[in-house]
Each structure stands twice: as C-alpha cells, then as structure tokens.
Enzyme design. Structure first.
Site, PDB file in Angstrom:
ATOM      1  N   CYS A   2      12.829-108.047 -23.987  1.00 40.40           N
ATOM      2  CA  CYS A   2      11.492-108.009 -23.401  1.00 40.40           C
ATOM      3  C   CYS A   2      10.652-107.084 -24.271  1.00 40.40           C
ATOM      4  CB  CYS A   2      11.532-107.428 -21.999  1.00 40.40           C
ATOM      5  SG  CYS A   2      12.639-108.300 -20.897  1.00 40.40           S
ATOM      6  N   ARG A  27       8.711-111.281 -28.164  1.00 40.93           N
ATOM      7  CA  ARG A  27       9.942-110.732 -27.590  1.00 40.93           C
ATOM      8  C   ARG A  27      10.288-111.364 -26.236  1.00 40.93           C
ATOM      9  NH1 ARG A  27      11.410-105.906 -30.080  1.00 40.93           N
ATOM     10  NH2 ARG A  27      12.744-105.418 -28.327  1.00 40.93           N
ATOM     11  N   TRP A  74      11.432-111.482 -20.822  1.00 41.08           N
ATOM     12  CA  TRP A  74      12.384-112.523 -21.220  1.00 41.08           C
ATOM     13  C   TRP A  74      13.497-112.394 -20.192  1.00 41.08           C
ATOM     14  CZ3 TRP A  74      13.105-116.548 -24.363  1.00 41.08           C
ATOM     15  CH2 TRP A  74      14.418-116.978 -24.586  1.00 41.08           C
ATOM     16  N   ASN A 100      13.446-102.785 -20.697  1.00 42.06           N
ATOM     17  CA  ASN A 100      13.969-103.795 -21.610  1.00 42.06           C
ATOM     18  C   ASN A 100      15.452-103.482 -21.796  1.00 42.06           C
ATOM     19  OD1 ASN A 100      14.516-105.532 -23.766  1.00 42.06           O
ATOM     20  ND2 ASN A 100      13.754-104.079 -25.282  1.00 42.06           N
ATOM     21  N   GLY A 101      16.316-104.420 -21.434  1.00 39.03           N
ATOM     22  CA  GLY A 101      17.755-104.180 -21.563  1.00 39.03           C
ATOM     23  C   GLY A 101      18.476-104.776 -20.372  1.00 39.03           C
ATOM     24  N   GLU A 483      28.106-127.254 -39.046  1.00 37.35           N
ATOM     25  CA  GLU A 483      26.985-126.344 -38.798  1.00 37.35           C
ATOM     26  C   GLU A 483      26.435-125.776 -40.113  1.00 37.35           C
ATOM     27  OE1 GLU A 483      24.938-125.556 -36.660  1.00 37.35           O
ATOM     28  OE2 GLU A 483      24.259-123.512 -37.056  1.00 37.35           O
ATOM     29  N   LYS A 487      22.591-126.301 -41.467  1.00 33.23           N
ATOM     30  CA  LYS A 487      21.667-125.210 -41.832  1.00 33.23           C
ATOM     31  C   LYS A 487      21.038-125.496 -43.202  1.00 33.23           C
ATOM     32  CE  LYS A 487      21.140-123.743 -38.765  1.00 33.23           C
ATOM     33  NZ  LYS A 487      21.749-123.854 -37.480  1.00 33.23           N
ATOM     34  N   GLU A 490      18.519-128.345 -42.910  1.00 33.66           N
ATOM     35  CA  GLU A 490      17.302-127.974 -42.187  1.00 33.66           C
ATOM     36  C   GLU A 490      16.327-127.140 -43.008  1.00 33.66           C
ATOM     37  OE1 GLU A 490      19.133-126.152 -38.547  1.00 33.66           O
ATOM     38  OE2 GLU A 490      17.634-127.384 -37.559  1.00 33.66           O
ATOM     39  N   HIS A 506      39.505-139.876 -47.308  1.00 27.72           N
ATOM     40  CA  HIS A 506      39.184-141.208 -46.780  1.00 27.72           C
ATOM     41  C   HIS A 506      37.779-141.656 -47.178  1.00 27.72           C
ATOM     42  CE1 HIS A 506      42.864-141.335 -44.479  1.00 27.72           C
ATOM     43  NE2 HIS A 506      42.609-140.096 -44.081  1.00 27.72           N
ATOM     44  N   LYS A 606      11.176-126.220 -32.877  1.00 23.14           N
ATOM     45  CA  LYS A 606      12.187-125.345 -32.276  1.00 23.14           C
ATOM     46  C   LYS A 606      12.850-126.011 -31.077  1.00 23.14           C
ATOM     47  CE  LYS A 606      14.711-121.780 -31.632  1.00 23.14           C
ATOM     48  NZ  LYS A 606      15.965-121.876 -32.412  1.00 23.14           N
TER      49      LYS A 606
END
Ligand code: M6R
Length: 611
Positions: A2, A27, A74, A100-101, A483, A487, A490, A506, A606
């Site tokens: 946050c 944030r 958040w 925040n936490g 993955e 990356k 992208e 193969h 996103k």
C-alpha cells in the site's frame, strides 16, 4: 503493498496528501482514505476506487487543516470496500492510523481486544493497531509514546505506520518494520511517505527509517528513536527523478519486481506455516477443508505464466499429495466438454484475477458443479470473488507486463497447497516439515541468485542477436523452460521455443546447429543424468549451451561451447522457484540490450480482459 503519506506543518495538509497519494497509486489502487485534524476534531474520509474518487469526497473538509495522514490500498485482509479502507480508528475516534504491511498475529490480538470490549468496524489486520494503542493508553497513563511503544512490541509481521491523535494536533508518529518509510524534511513543514516519489515536488531532503525505528514528526523537526533510545539520523539529498523514484531507483518495474522476490515469496508464506507440525495453514480454504479431503481429482486452469505455475503444481501435488492433477489452458477448457464430477476440484490461478479466459473457465466449472478454488494476487478481483475458496499471493501489485514475482509467489502457494492436501492424505509430519523448512529458506537463496545479475547482463548482451534459441528442461524444470522462453518472446521479441529436454529428439533437434543457443535447465536432480545425455546431443551438433545447474560437485563436463551458471540447492519440487530467476534476468537484460520498452512490450496488455 500500500502507499502511505502524512503531513504536519503550516500549509494545507489535504493538498499535499492528495497529491502524494496520486504519486503512490502504483503501490495500490483499490481504495483510498484520508484523516485530518480539523478544528480539534479528527475527521476521516474513505472511498472505494482510485484516489480521484476520494478527492471528490474531500470537499467536506471545509476548514484549514495542518496535520493529516492518507493511504492508498492494495487489499490483503478484507476485500476492497469503504469500511476496509484506511485510515482506521480506535473505538472513540481519538486515534487514526494508516498501515502498509501485514500483522500476522492480528486474529489473536483482535480476539483479546474484543473480549475487553473493543468494537471492530473492518475485516483488516491494521485496525487492531488502533485499538491496541487505545488499550495501552489506559495502562500507560494516557502517555501516547509509551502506549505506542507497548503496541509495537506486541505486533508480529511487517508495518510502515503513520498515526495521528486528536489530542495532539501538530504531531504525527511513524514506525517501520519490514515496510518502507521515509521522512521528508521541509521548511516549517515535514512529510512522511512510503517512498520518496510522493514528496519530491515538496522536498528532496529525506531521512530513511530502518526496521525497528519509530519517530515523532512535527512542523519544526523529527525525533527518531529505537525503543526508548534516540537514533541519530542524517537527512540525505535525493537526486532521482520522480519516475525513477517510483521505481525505487530501478530502471524498470520488471527489474524492481524481480528483485522484490525474496520479499514477495516471504509474504506468500508468512503466517501460513506451522513448521514443527509440518502443517500449512491456509485460512482461505477453511470453509472447504472437509470437501477438499474428499476430492479425487484436481484440474488446474489458467493462462500464460500462471499456466506454467499450474504445471509445476501438477508435479508437486501428484508426487507429494497423491491426487491426480490435470492442467489446462483456460482458453481451451472453456470451449470443450470437460468431464467434471462432484469429486473434482477446479483450481484457477491468476495474478490479476480478471483474465477473461480464466474467468470464463471458472464460470464453466462452477456451472458443472465443481468445487472451485483460486490462487489470485489481486484481492477482491472478479476471480477471487467468484471462486468458492482460495488463497491470496500477497505479492503486492505487479506493474510490469512480463510477470515475475507473481509466478514465484504462485509457486510458494502451490507448495503450501501440496503440504495442505498431502497432510490430509498420506504425507507424514516429517515430510511436511521438510518441505516447509526448505520453503522458508528460499528467499535467502533467491537473494543469492540475484547477485548473478551482472553476469546475466553480460551473457544477454553477448547472445542478443542469436536467431535460434531453445529452452529445455525436464520434469520440474520443463514448465520453467516454457516460462523462460515466454519471457524472451514477450520482451525481447525472439521466436524462441521452450521444450521438454527428452522431447528434443522428436523434432526440435532439427533446428540445432552451430548458430543455435540452448538454455538448458540441468540441476542435480532425479533426472540429471538424462538431461546430461540431452546436452551431449546438443553439443554434438555444434550448438552453444547455457547450462543452469545447482551448486555442489562439478558434474557438467567442461566444453568450449558450454557456459555454466549455478544456483543453490533445494528440494527438487522447489527448484523452479530458483531456476526461474536467472531466466527472468536474462530476458530483462536481453530486452534492454536490444533497446526495447521492457515494461510495455508491443502487442501485450497486463491484464487480458478480452477473449
Ligand atoms: O493475470 P493472469 O495471471 O491471469 O494473467 C495470465 C497471463 O495473461 C499472463 O501470465 C501473461 O502471460 C504474462 N504477460 C506473462 O508474463
């Protein structure tokens, strides 16, 4: 994650706070709030949505105010709503705070305080702090500082805190443990914030608080303490631009998020492990615990990076919990005729919680009567709301389009879920303990891998023009090969392939020649020898190999075409959380070397909320 901000001085607090919040919106942005001391009254306004929603509501502040705090949220505990938005207050509206936490022991504290007569208005962990201060004021002779110190001693978890009290206009208090907090030094006014980007238009002189420090801030100055002892702090000049400050000094959000992983992984398992008992405590699954005991099959449905997390999850859960698992792209699942019965649970994995294909698949599964579960990062998102039960990642906002920290936090939760489901079945307490112990050591190991960044930067530069690039991995490393390749596609726009090492013969082997580069994931795991044979086949065709292996004996034969990168050892099922990190760095630096916009790659969004 946050954003918090505070002001004390002779100027108009509200103006600084709203401006500061807008700069901190990266944030968190699901709700926001502000508290001001206005004419000896503490007044709080909160709103769901972005700071602009809050701004409209602050018209009610009709008098000048010189002390205040504000928050952009958040969500972690409690869905985004007005009552869960900060600031939170004590029973009598004398204290207001922003946090925040995560307070890990909030449930125990809440229970004790409720018994003492405190009335809670939100579902958040943060509200307990306000009530705890109120309670401690009674026992500490109404001395705010003593009450605050006593309160901080009781908190387990992380916090960046800012507090104001009706009876002390002209003062604000801050405290830090694991969440960032900065004091900005002005002229006849002072500021506080989660990071400097919130205050750069007012001051460039700042004091960074360290964990365990707290401070009283007034218009004239600030006094930083550690416990009851004064901590001498020197204000430093910030030379960053606002944009760089938002990224906390990093050039891009992607690299910032890669480097946040030790912390985001720890956030994902914090408060969820009973290591001695070998148990995973997943509060979000409490209500479906007994149904989960009876499931005979698990279907994991997701997209992109979240799909690869699912593939790792399949290996983990089948190996350790003994439940048959299938993993499927949500875009396929939604249009075929999946066979689902009452013994099947469907687990959707989504960072955003808004991906259209995943959402449609979830609705299809629900419609067919499956028990639906979610692993979601964004609290209160549509998928989080519509699943029967689920677990939040707690990774904080992921801004970069290329997902990094979301994946490692998804893998953390999948490991916890494996222990959870395994212990409901045949898994021994010893095995549960072993997995949890290894999991708790992962953040430190990721920190070590991050030190490879300069080396990966050099390698990415060296190989930036490679046209044939292949990522290979076997067993737990296969999804990571996929993955790693994603990356590169992208953000570096290379038409790279990810494959299981054993499948190379193969077909893909046909593209391997002396111009090719193969990124081979070859840790010393249960399939090491098999992967080694794969490497010989690649070398025989003259290709270069970037071999990612684990520390220990040098088992990779020396060869002029092979460069070896080493990562720490861990349980085979957890190795993907380590091996993916160098691949993220490699992709990042390759994109950089090619001069691309890392955080906003072409053609991508996103959150893919369209079909
Ligand atoms: O928000 P979700 O996890 O549902 O998103 C799924 C994919 O769109 C996402 O992982 C995408 O592949 C990323 N850009 C990967 O870096």
């Amino acid at each position: 994650m946050c954003g918090i901000v505070g002001y004390v001085g002779s100027g108009e607090a509200k103006d600084f706070l709203l401006e500061g919040l807008k700069r901190l919106e990266y944030r968190g942005y699901d709700s926001a709030g502000v508290a001001l001391i206005e004419k000896e009254k503490l007044r709080v306004v909160r709103a769901v949505g972005r700071v602009s929603e809050l701004e409209g509501k602050t018209e009610i502040f009709s008098h000048p105010s010189h002390t205040g705090i504000a928050h952009t949220r958040w969500a972690t505990h409690g869905k985004p709503s007005e009552k869960n938005a900060h600031p939170h207050s004590d029973c009598h509206g004398k204290i207001s705070l922003v946090h925040n936490g995560i307070i890990e022991n909030y449930l125990t504290l809440k229970e004790k305080l409720t018994k003492k007569g405190h009335r809670f208005r939100s579902e958040t962990d943060s509200e307990v702090i306000a009530h705890l201060i109120e309670e401690n004021m009674k026992t500490k002779g109404e001395n705010f500082e003593k009450a605050l110190l006593a309160t901080l001693k009781c908190l387990k978890g992380t916090y960046g805190l800012a507090i104001i009290a009706k009876d002390s206009p002209g003062k604000l208090w801050v405290a830090r443990m694991g969440s960032p907090l900065v004091i900005g030094v002005g002229n006849g006014e002072n500021y506080i914030a989660s990071d400097v980007s919130a205050m750069l238009s007012s001051t460039r002189k700042v004091v960074y608080l360290e964990d365990g420090e707290w401070a009283e801030v007034t218009a004239e100055g600030y006094a930083v303490k550690r416990g009851i002892k004064t901590a001498s702090k020197v204000a430093v000049d910030v030379e960053w631009s606002e944009e760089v400050a938002r990224k906390e000094g990093y050039a891009h959000f992607m690299i910032k998020e890669i480097f946040e992983q030790p912390e985001s992984i720890a956030h994902a398992f914090r408060g969820r492990m009973e290591i001695e008992e070998g148990l995973a405590r997943l509060g979000g699954l409490r209500e479906v615990k007994e149904r989960l005991r009876g499931i005979k099959r698990l279907l994991i449905v997701s997209c992109g990076t979240s799909y690869y997390a699912g593939l790792v999850g399949e290996y983990m859960i089948e190996e350790y919990a003994g439940i048959p698992v299938e993993v499927e792209f949500a875009s396929e699942f939604r249009y075929r005729k999946p066979l689902i019965d009452k013994d099947t649970a469907v687990l959707v994995i989504s960072q955003s919680g808004e991906t259209a294909d995943t959402l449609a698949a979830l609705r299809e599964a629900k419609q067919k009567g499956a028990l639906t579960l979610g692993i979601v990062n964004v609290v209160g998102s549509t998928i989080a709301r519509e699943t029967n039960a689920g677990v939040y990642n707690h990774a904080g906002p992921e801004v970069s389009v290329a997902s990094t920290k979301a994946l490692t936090s998804q893998l953390t939760i999948l490991a916890l879920l494996t222990v959870y489901l395994g212990r409901q079945r045949g898994m021994s307490a010893t095995m549960g303990k072993r997995i949890l112990e290894e999991l708790s050591a992962i953040p430190k190991k990721v920190e070590k891998i991050l030190q490879l960044a300069p080396l990966l930067k050099r390698l990415a530069k060296k190989y930036q023009n490679t046209e044939t690039l292949l990522y290979l991995g076997r067993k737990y490393q296969y999804p990571i090969a996929l993955e790693g390749a994603l990356k590169i596609k992208e953000i570096a726009y290379v038409g790279v392939q990810g494959y299981p090492t054993g499948e190379m013969k193969h077909g893909p082997i046909a593209v391997i020649d002396s111009k090719a580069l193969v990124v081979l994931l070859i840790p010393q795991d249960s399939v090491f020898e098999k992967s080694l044979s794969g490497m010989q086949e690649i070398l025989a065709r003259g290709a270069r190999v970037l071999a990612l292996t684990t520390e220990g004996k040098d088992l990779i034969p020396k060869h002029k075409n092979v460069e070896v990168l080493k990562i720490p050892k861990t349980l085979e099922m957890l190795l993907p959380m380590l091996s993916v990190v160098p691949l993220q760095l490699f992709a990042y630096y390759m994109s950089l070397a090619k001069g691309y916009d890392v955080d906003k790659p072409r053609n991508l969004a996103k959150s893919v909320t369209v079909e």
